[in-house]
Design an enzyme around this catalytic site. Sequence first.
Site, PDB file in Angstrom:
ATOM      1  CG  HIS A  19      32.787  20.666 -10.966  1.00 41.92           C
ATOM      2  ND1 HIS A  19      31.605  21.334 -10.669  1.00 41.92           N
ATOM      3  CD2 HIS A  19      33.774  21.450 -10.475  1.00 41.92           C
ATOM      4  CE1 HIS A  19      31.883  22.446 -10.026  1.00 41.92           C
ATOM      5  NE2 HIS A  19      33.187  22.542  -9.895  1.00 41.92           N
ATOM      6  NE  ARG A  61      28.354  22.248  -6.202  1.00 42.26           N
ATOM      7  CZ  ARG A  61      27.866  22.804  -7.319  1.00 42.26           C
ATOM      8  NH1 ARG A  61      26.588  22.656  -7.603  1.00 42.26           N
ATOM      9  NH2 ARG A  61      28.655  23.492  -8.122  1.00 42.26           N
ATOM     10  CB  CYS A  72      32.652  24.658 -12.940  1.00 43.53           C
ATOM     11  SG  CYS A  72      34.104  25.455 -12.240  1.00 43.53           S
TER      12      CYS A  72
END
Length: 209
Positions: A97, A45, A100
């Site tokens: 991020h 993503r 995660c």
Amino acid sequence: MNLETIFENNEQWILRKTQENPAYFKDLNQGQTPEVLYIGCSDSRVTAEEIMGLAPGELFVHRNIANIVNAIDLNAQSVINYAVNQLEVNHIVICGHYSCGGVKAAMEAKDLGILNPWLRNIRDVYRTYKSELNSIPDSEKRYDRLVELNVEEQAINVVKMAAVQRAIRQRGLQIHGWVFDIKSGKLIDLKIDFAQILNEIMEIYRLEE
């Protein structure tokens, strides 16, 4: 997924690029001069060039599970040394991020087989900051905070490298710690003072010429 679709998409992409600029691929073939090395997570993503709005040739990329920089990982070490010494990038970005999966797995007391030694890097971060993390009652906020701390620790691992220290001294290479928020799409600069960190660890990790 029908893999033939990928090749069809590729043909459409080539057509768009050559319509915009007939010399696009000729120019692309001339070489690369990226100013940024991006070290991020392999999560599907989080696509580095897309979230940063950059084109091919503008970003040198290394990705692995949970954006780990391990001293015995020859892949990561080679990428960093090549980016610093040959490409002479001006910036190294370590970007984690939220949400995660690697960080979340490291927070759980489970045997994950071959992943165990890799996730131990994150579990060591948790151990180092255990008091701070355990004081956060909300599990999602604790999770987010470990993501941030993991970015900081992996960036410190970058600063420990001889090639990086040399480039910082000789040409002002800069290190950055960022987090990508999947829920909002925002890139967040953690504003970590790596110059101060280098000063603090210099007694142990300073590598002379």
